[in-house]
Write a protein that holds these residues in place. Structure first.
Motif, mmCIF file in Angstrom:
data_model
loop_
_atom_site.group_PDB
_atom_site.id
_atom_site.type_symbol
_atom_site.label_atom_id
_atom_site.label_comp_id
_atom_site.label_asym_id
_atom_site.label_seq_id
_atom_site.Cartn_x
_atom_site.Cartn_y
_atom_site.Cartn_z
ATOM 1 N N PRO A 37 45.394 35.325 37.181
ATOM 2 C CA PRO A 37 44.557 35.697 35.777
ATOM 3 C C PRO A 37 45.202 36.915 35.206
ATOM 4 C CG PRO A 37 43.380 36.903 37.801
ATOM 5 C CD PRO A 37 44.556 36.121 38.026
ATOM 6 N N PRO A 38 44.933 37.134 33.678
ATOM 7 C CA PRO A 38 45.708 38.265 33.161
ATOM 8 C C PRO A 38 44.995 39.559 33.728
ATOM 9 C CG PRO A 38 44.320 36.610 31.825
ATOM 10 C CD PRO A 38 44.068 36.499 32.980
ATOM 11 N N PRO A 39 45.437 40.758 33.448
ATOM 12 C CA PRO A 39 44.654 42.067 33.766
ATOM 13 C C PRO A 39 43.664 42.046 32.989
ATOM 14 C CG PRO A 39 46.900 42.342 32.953
ATOM 15 C CD PRO A 39 46.821 40.913 32.688
ATOM 16 N N ARG A 40 42.692 42.717 33.845
ATOM 17 C CA ARG A 40 41.176 43.068 33.576
ATOM 18 C C ARG A 40 41.235 43.639 32.297
ATOM 19 N NH1 ARG A 40 36.345 42.241 36.106
ATOM 20 N NH2 ARG A 40 34.542 43.035 35.180
ATOM 21 N N GLN A 41 41.938 44.569 32.067
ATOM 22 C CA GLN A 41 42.058 45.093 30.838
ATOM 23 C C GLN A 41 42.319 44.579 29.457
ATOM 24 O OE1 GLN A 41 40.681 48.450 31.377
ATOM 25 N NE2 GLN A 41 40.926 49.216 29.301
ATOM 26 N N ALA A 42 43.055 43.605 29.703
ATOM 27 C CA ALA A 42 43.607 42.611 28.888
ATOM 28 C C ALA A 42 42.420 41.666 28.367
ATOM 29 C CB ALA A 42 44.795 41.707 29.342
ATOM 30 N N ILE A 43 41.608 41.227 29.334
ATOM 31 C CA ILE A 43 40.480 40.603 29.076
ATOM 32 C C ILE A 43 39.511 41.280 28.179
ATOM 33 C CG2 ILE A 43 38.528 39.111 29.748
ATOM 34 C CD1 ILE A 43 40.494 38.295 32.523
ATOM 35 N N LEU A 44 39.394 42.671 28.630
ATOM 36 C CA LEU A 44 38.205 43.285 27.935
ATOM 37 C C LEU A 44 38.840 43.691 26.438
ATOM 38 C CD1 LEU A 44 37.174 45.777 30.984
ATOM 39 C CD2 LEU A 44 36.039 43.558 30.133
ATOM 40 N N GLU A 45 39.778 44.149 26.281
ATOM 41 C CA GLU A 45 40.271 44.880 24.985
ATOM 42 C C GLU A 45 40.967 43.702 24.100
ATOM 43 O OE1 GLU A 45 43.054 47.994 25.768
ATOM 44 O OE2 GLU A 45 41.510 49.167 27.209
ATOM 45 N N GLY A 46 41.416 42.610 24.773
ATOM 46 C CA GLY A 46 42.280 41.445 23.824
ATOM 47 C C GLY A 46 41.469 40.406 23.470
ATOM 48 N N LEU A 47 40.822 39.991 24.624
ATOM 49 C CA LEU A 47 39.965 38.535 24.584
ATOM 50 C C LEU A 47 38.680 38.808 24.259
ATOM 51 C CD1 LEU A 47 39.777 35.534 24.779
ATOM 52 C CD2 LEU A 47 39.630 35.760 27.133
ATOM 53 N N ALA A 48 37.879 39.525 24.937
ATOM 54 C CA ALA A 48 36.317 39.878 24.783
ATOM 55 C C ALA A 48 36.189 40.396 23.471
ATOM 56 C CB ALA A 48 35.640 40.660 25.854
ATOM 57 N N ALA A 49 37.048 41.226 22.908
ATOM 58 C CA ALA A 49 37.055 42.013 21.666
ATOM 59 C C ALA A 49 37.226 41.080 20.477
ATOM 60 C CB ALA A 49 37.937 43.233 21.810
ATOM 61 N N ALA A 50 37.482 39.932 20.870
ATOM 62 C CA ALA A 50 37.777 38.935 19.491
ATOM 63 C C ALA A 50 36.749 37.896 19.844
ATOM 64 C CB ALA A 50 39.455 38.596 19.777
ATOM 65 N N LEU A 51 35.866 37.782 20.445
ATOM 66 C CA LEU A 51 34.935 37.009 20.706
ATOM 67 C C LEU A 51 33.478 37.456 20.313
ATOM 68 C CD1 LEU A 51 35.698 35.380 23.843
ATOM 69 C CD2 LEU A 51 36.555 34.302 21.671
#
Length: 839
Positions: A37-51
């Motif tokens: 998977p991607p880093p957890r920080q990437a999911i929180l700041e890059g993905l979840a922050a766009a949904l």
């Protein structure tokens, strides 16, 4: 108590709690499918922050107490040998940044050399200084005009006006100086920028399914992102409709693929901001057009959004920081502003709040896992290339050829033939079996440094940028023009099929060429264009790829390029020693540098054979190379071998020059063809230019350009002398020639003094060649002894039977002959040592 759902058009991004749940679901789903998977920080700041929060809720399910993704929310796809896990969801329309590495803009990027990155920083500093100087010039002009128009009888008014006028002149002069400095830096960069290098992000020493850029100063990051967006927009103008208007009118009709990427921005105080964003792998033009509709600049998303562009409502105050770094806060502020503006009755139809309604959210596929993160960038780039090559949008010719070459390299790798093809092209490679094929693919397609090609350098040779670039050119030539096995004699009168080997079918299948027997000039020209576009990417100054037309014909296209395997150092020594074949091979190695020099020496064939005075003398690439070759073998007025060797050395080294050339005596340089031009019209001297050598090989005060090249190596030099001239009447010959001594065959006898001078000039290089050959032989003998010792040790330890006696006798006989030849050569060398004292 249930909260009523908002009817706003533009969504609000959910809170951090839902981001944690999404990260848990992605990590658990990746674990179930065996992908990283991607880093957890990437999911929180890059993905979840766009949904939007409602979208995150629709993606997650609970299975046996674990958060996982719903089966209809993701899909696992096969890309070559790797698997990629894609999340299908709706993201905020302004949340995706165009990818810098779009293959449609490949021509706009140069090789990622360290000196080029430093020049970009210097260029950014020069642009900022020029901007301040321009403002200062305008203010001094206003001050001068105010004093000139002020009425009154002040005694000091003329002095004040004169001082203001002088101040304005100094400011204008400073602007001109900075403009010249900026132009020189742009010329040194080849009017391009070094390609950004992205790598798989590392977390706890392990690669993850996300990409990361190297650290960049804030001003450089802004400059590079603007440059990428401008070139992407320019490439998108070739389509037959306005994409932004289409998105505003009908919305986005197809998905785009995105990847999580980290930008590392260094502020002026030294702090580093690590920002995660979604980058568009496919659909770059759509991502840029969406931001245009939203009136959001791409550089603001990756470096920080100024609060003045997305202010809070009047009843709330902004924070103390001038830039917003959180993607969630940027998108929430943007949505709130658009929703407020859209609710106002006086809002015009051209306002983003109304134009962006149909792209408030867009459907997208996001990479959330892969089996091999180190190759993720390459896999995504290949998907981007395939998406464009199979598309219907117009494709720039140079970019299309570069994409085709990347596809060709991938085809070699897919067939497990890339290492074998390179090993065959470099028989003297130090460690061809240790190649990092992923790094080699990046190096040959200029998506990474050239260091992975180092195992192809011969053992004992120095590794330098010049050598690595030469290896890259030879590797590209071997892949584009692969050799085929020699034709075997026919034993019967029956029809035989020519064996084309292992490599040629790869080229034919990738480029969709006709059968081997049907290769003609048209196929050779198409293959040469492909080779020229691929090689051009290795040089800072990218010349016209059509300049190489004619370098390869149907013979090379069918049989292979037939390259000389000797390294550059050996070719130089051979040319110094009088080896015409070595010089001819060196001229072929020089050809790309002659095309892609700051002052190109070879340009596309132009002019007219019938009217040279009207259109200029016609000069094809083969004519230029033939003149260079014949200048060595047949001689030319004003051209010596010292000049040729000095010119060849500087031409091959010029792309790596960190600074502009400087003569030893400090005199200013000028291009040879601009001697009589006005100083204001002369070309600025930039790094990479070549100082023209004199007959002794010493530098002159001129920069070599095409005028210098065509004067020393004219078109007539490559035209053979007709035989009728040999039978000319005696009165037409020079009187000096009439009295010359002739041999029994009618040829002029060589002057012994010239022979002695030539031998004294060539013998040092011949000594070095012999020394290098002996050192290779000694190393080979030592390696052979080591291998036999290891074989003996293993045989004794394993208790194996010895080899058959016949095999051992055969080997011993061969080595006995080699030892006898070596002993004879020692006697010969002793005789040479005695003769050295007599020369």
């Amino acid at each position: 108590m249930a909260v009523k759902r908002s009817d706003d058009i533009y969504p609000q991004i959910g809170n951090a709690l839902w981001g944690d749940r999404l990260a848990d679901a992605i990590e658990n789903t990746c674990a179930d499918h065996g992908v990283v998977p991607p880093p957890r920080q990437a999911i929180l700041e890059g993905l979840a922050a766009a949904l939007p929060d409602t979208e995150i809720k629709a993606l997650i399910a609970t299975l046996r107490g674990r958060k996982v993704l719903k089966p209809n929310a993701y899909r696992l796809v096969q890309a070559d040998d790797e698997q990629v896990l894609l999340l299908t969801c709706d993201v905020h329309g302004a949340a995706v940044v165009p990818w810098d590495l779009n293959d449609r803009t490949a021509v706009c990027w140069s090789s990622p050399a360290p000196e080029a990155s430093q020049r970009v920083e210097d260029l950014v500093a020069a642009e900022l200084a020029l901007q301040d100087a321009t403002k200062n010039a305008k203010s001094t002009e206003k001050e001068r005009e105010a004093l000139r128009r002020t009425p009154g009888d002040d005694t000091y008014a003329p002095q004040a006006l004169a001082a203001a006028t002088q101040k304005h002149q100094d400011a204008v002069r400073r602007v001109h100086e900075l403009e010249s400095e900026k132009h020189a830096l742009l010329s040194a960069l080849g009017h391009r920028r070094p390609r950004p290098v992205v790598r798989a992000v590392q977390e706890d020493g392990q690669p993850k399914a996300a990409l990361s850029l190297a650290e960049q100063p804030y001003a450089v990051a802004v400059h590079m992102q603007r440059y990428a967006a401008d070139n992407l927009e320019r490439a998108g103008k070739t389509r037959g409709y306005d994409l932004a208007e289409s998105l505003a009118d009908a919305g986005q009709l197809s998905k785009g693929m995105n990847v999580l990427q980290q930008w590392q921005i260094t502020d002026s105080d030294g702090t580093v901001s690590k920002l995660w964003r979604l980058a568009a792998v496919t659909g770059n033009n759509r991502a840029l057009a969406r931001l245009k509709v939203f009136r959001v600049r791409p550089e603001h998303l990756v470096t920080g959004m100024p609060q003045s562009l997305v202010p809070m409502p009047k009843d709330k105050k902004d924070g103390p920081e001038p830039l917003l770094l959180s993607l969630r806060e940027i998108l929430n502020r943007l949505s709130a502003r658009l929703n407020r503006d859209g609710a106002k009755p006086e809002t015009e139809a051209t306002d983003p709040s109304l134009r962006a309604a149909k792209i408030a959210t867009v459907s997208a596929e996001i990479v959330i896992g892969c089996t091999k993160p180190e190759a993720l960038e390459h896999v995504l780039r290949a998907l981007n290339v395939n998406d464009h090559l199979r598309g219907i949008q117009p494709y720039d010719e140079d970019a299309r050829l570069i994409a085709l070459f990347a596809t060709l390299v991938d085809a070699y790798a897919r067939e497990s033939l890339l290492a074998d093809a390179l090993a065959e092209a470099f028989p003297d490679a130090r460690a061809a079996d240790l190649l990092d094929l992923t790094g080699v693919r990046d190096a040959l397609t200029v998506n990474g440094p050239l260091e992975p090609l180092e195992p192809l350098v011969p053992a004992g040779a120095d590794v330098s940028p010049v050598v690595l670039r030469d290896v890259a050119v030879r590797a590209i030539t071997a892949l584009v023009f692969p050799g085929i096995p020699p034709e075997t004699p026919q034993k019967t009168n029956g029809r035989t099929v020519r064996d084309t080997g292992r490599f040629w079918p790869v080229v034919r299948g990738t480029l969709q060429e006709p059968a081997w027997s049907q290769i003609r000039a048209k196929t050779a020209e198409a293959r040469t264009r492909l080779w020229s576009a691929a090689v051009a990417q290795l040089f800072v100054h990218r010349g016209n790829i059509l300049s190489a037309l004619g370098l390869f014909g149907p013979t090379e296209t069918r049989e292979g390029a037939g390259q000389d395997p000797r390294p550059l150092t050996e070719l130089f020594l051979g040319a110094e020693a009088g080896d015409a074949a070595a010089w001819a091979s060196l001229v072929q190695r020089m050809a790309p540098a002659l095309i892609h020099a700051p002052q190109p020496f070879i340009t596309p064939g132009q002019g007219s054979e019938a009217g040279a005075g009207r259109k200029g003398v016609r000069r094809t690439p083969k004519s230029a190379l033939a003149a260079l070759t014949l200048a060595y073998t047949a001689g030319a007025p004003g051209v010596s071998r010292a000049l040729l060797l000095a010119f060849a050395k500087t031409v091959l080294e010029h792309p790596d020059a960190p600074r502009p050339p400087e003569p030893d005596d400090g005199t200013p340089l000028i291009c040879y063809g601009e001697q009589h031009w006005a100083e204001a019209d002369q070309t600025a001297i930039t790094s990479g230019m070549v100082i023209a050598p004199d007959a002794d090989g010493r530098p002159t005060r001129y920069v070599a350009d095409k005028a210098w090249f065509d004067e020393l190596f004219p078109v007539d030099l490559g035209i053979p002398v007709p035989e009728s001239s040999a039978n000319a009447p005696a009165g037409a010959r020079n009187t000096a020639d009439a009295s010359a001594v002739t041999t029994t065959h009618g040829e002029a006898a060589a002057d012994p003094r010239d022979q002695l001078a030539t031998l004294r000039r060539e013998l040092p290089a011949r000594v070095e060649l012999v020394e290098g050959s002996y050192l290779k032989a000694v190393d080979a003998a030592h390696t052979l002894m080591t291998d036999f010792e290891e074989a003996h040790r293993l045989r004794v330890r394993l208790g194996e039977e010895p080899l058959p006696a016949q095999q051992r006798i055969e080997w011993m006989e061969k080595l006995a002959k080699v030892r006898a030849a070596a002993q004879a050569s020692v006697t010969t060398l002793e005789q040479v040592e005695a003769l050295i004292l007599k020369v």
